[in-house]
Scaffold this active site. Structure first.
Site, PDB file in Angstrom:
ATOM      1  CE  LYS A 172      85.473  61.637  76.768  1.00 39.65           C
ATOM      2  NZ  LYS A 172      85.276  62.649  75.696  1.00 39.65           N
ATOM      3  N   GLY A 214      89.170  54.584  70.294  1.00 44.89           N
ATOM      4  CA  GLY A 214      89.978  55.761  69.985  1.00 44.89           C
ATOM      5  C   GLY A 214      91.366  55.316  69.562  1.00 44.89           C
ATOM      6  CD  GLU A 269      86.792  47.082  69.348  1.00 44.30           C
ATOM      7  OE1 GLU A 269      87.402  47.125  68.271  1.00 44.30           O
ATOM      8  OE2 GLU A 269      86.412  46.025  69.885  1.00 44.30           O
ATOM      9  CB  CYS A 324      88.862  52.374  63.058  1.00 46.15           C
ATOM     10  SG  CYS A 324      87.284  51.531  62.982  1.00 46.15           S
TER      11      CYS A 324
END
Ligand code: NAD
Length: 501
Positions: free
Chosen positions: A170, A222, A244, A278
């Site tokens: 997704k 996310g 993560e 990130c």
């Protein structure tokens, strides 16, 4: 004759993706509800049975074909990434290149890393042959973010496929086209195993449906807030979960560091991809002796960096429109708390583009130091020495990446060993991202579990321990028929051995 009866057939629900820079619609995508998700998982499970049964060498061949298809379609994939995220075409191309490196490594190394391995059986099981087997989990649900819509989820997808799993992916609702293209490329390249990688599209509800669907593991990338929600859903069915999440990465600059190299890396690490990385640079701790000189160099370089829509712009717009407000809040709060703006300020947040912001002397308890800003800003603070830098870097509730700039490589590695981060680069930033053999992941609010490398392959397997009896043991301790005297002799022997060694 024209048919004038009204069309009452139910239409499949869809949603629209938009170009972040202009707000223009890009395409319509199916909105996958629980039923579509369940169908996708069932389809992946059925296609996955033959995939799981393949020897590693065959899967390697198929995955390398997938990789070649991705390389052949590099331009199209990069165009889709650039359209959906707004990042410059060069950055999107680099993202595909990094993904190819990882897919290649996963395909070529799964056989070696996951091979059946003999282990010593020990004194009391010398009659057994003991082996360790890595079995695929089945269907892995991958929930991805928008900032690196190919590279990041492929850190799970490529490794899960190489370990023999099917994958239902997704993608973020901001980047559904990239996800769809990836699955289509797999089907084209490996038609005999079409459906092993499949995509469902939609926002939170689709992700939640995937987490509830009975997949054998959820690999989530996310924000930590969403990770908590998905993990709570997974808890209901004890579905294994890998998280993560974000980071608040620190760079430590020692007195003997090459300041030009450090400043160059800080600016790239903080502003690249509009700071939406990130493991991007958000905090810098420089020892006092070099603090002013470093700030000067950082500002000089950051001043030359321009965001925009032109292909040669250094970075693009904020992909998630709401993120600009977060950046503005962090910058304003830092300034109100006594920080100095060496470059830019709240006024740098203008529409979808945010100009570079360099802050100095930012109070450690301000949001710009404690929360993920995820924008083109960087806070540079002075510290008395490396010890203080390490303590401050480790004080964050995030622990994803970090970097150390230092004249001596060995000292740099020693400082790295004191950092709580999951990955550290010495004399570069994000050096680890391009090394597929190095695992990647964090702790605290940065999540847990590892993708990439051997650990990233093992993360998508269940270890099975197998013993095969080779001959009848002289002392069979797993039988009610063992004479008491024999049992006592065995205990005496073990006690004697373990007392001495
Ligand atoms: P996000 O948490 O908003 O969404 C991530 C994904 O979860 C999306 O696909 C979203 O649709 C889905 N989702 C949202 N709510 C859900 C729910 N209730 N149930 C199931 N799925 C749900 O994150 P984002 O804004 O897409 O990505 C940015 C974040 O990702 C940043 O924090 C960034 O640091 C992090 N990130 C981490 C890594 C890493 O490898 N550690 C890499 C890239 C991005």
């Amino acid at each position: 004759m024209t048919d004038t009866t009204p069309d009452t057939a139910p239409r499949a629900a869809t949603f629209t993706s938009y170009a972040p820079a202009t707000g223009e619609p890009i395409a319509e995508h199916p909105l996958s509800g629980p039923e579509e998700v369940a169908r996708a998982v069932a389809g992946a499970r059925s296609a996955g049975a033959a995939w799981a049964a393949l020897p590693h060498a065959r899967r390697r061949g198929h995955l390398l074909r997938f990789k070649r298809a991705l390389a052949t379609s590099l331009d199209e994939v990069a165009r889709t990434i650039a359209a959906e995220t707004g990042k410059p075409p060069g950055d999107a191309e680099l993202e595909v290149v990094l993904t190819l490196e990882h897919l290649s490594w996963a395909a070529r190394n799964a056989g070696r890393v996951l091979r059946r391995r003999r282990v010593p059986s020990g004194l009391f099981a010398a009659h057994q042959r003991s082996t360790l087997v890595h079995r695929p989990l089945g269907v892995v649900g991958v929930i991805g973010p928008w900032n690196y819509p190919l590279y990041t989820p492929m850190g799970s997808i490529g490794y899960a496929l190489a370990a023999g799993n099917a994958v239902v992916f997704k993608p973020s609702e901001l980047t559904p086209g990239t996800g769809g293209l990836l699955a289509a490329l797999f089907d084209e390249a490996v038609p005999e195993h079409a459906g092993v990688l499949t995509t469902v599209t939609g926002a939170a509800a689709t992700g939640e449906a995937l987490a509830r669907s009975g997949v054998d593991k959820v690999a989530f990338t996310g924000s930590p807030g969403t990770a908590r929600k998905v993990m709570a859903v997974c808890a209901g069915s004890l579905t294994p979960f890998l998280a993560e999440c974000g980071g608040k990465d620190a760079v430590i600059v020692a007195a003997d560091a090459d300041l030009d190299a450090a400043a160059d890396a800080v600016v790239w690490g903080a502003l690249g991809n509009a700071g939406q990385t990130c493991a991007g640079v958000e905090r810098v701790y420089a020892v006092r002796e070099v603090y002013d000189a470093l700030c000067e160099r950082v500002v000089e370089r950051a001043r030359a960096v321009r965001p925009g829509a032109a292909p040669d712009a250094a970075y693009g717009p904020m992909t998630l429109p709401g993120q600009a407000a977060v950046v503005e809040r962090h910058v304003s709060a830092a300034l109100a708390a006594g920080a100095r703006a060496l470059l830019g300020g709240p006024e740098s947040v203008a529409g979808p583009y945010v100009g570079p912001v360099v802050l100095a002397g930012v109070p450690e308890d301000s949001a710009a130091m404690t929360e993920e800003t995820f924008g083109p800003t960087v806070a540079v603070n002075p510290v008395a020495d490396v010890d203080e830098a390490v303590a401050r870097a480790n004080a964050s509730r995030y622990a994803l990446g970090a970097a150390v700039f230092c004249g001596d490589r060995r000292t740099g590695a020693a400082i790295a060993a004191r950092l709580r981060a999951g990955a550290v680069s010495v004399n570069s930033v994000l050096g680890f991202a391009a090394v597929p053999a190095l695992p990647f992941g964090g702790s605290g609010d940065s999540g847990f579990g590892r993708i990439h490398g051997a650990e990233g392959l093992r993360a998508f397997t269940a270890v099975q321990s197998v013993t095969v009896r080779r001959f009848a043991p002289p002392v069979n301790l797993t039988s009610f028929t063992v004479p008491e005297a024999t049992r006592e002799r065995a205990v005496r022997l073990a006690r004697g051995l373990h007392r001495r060694h």
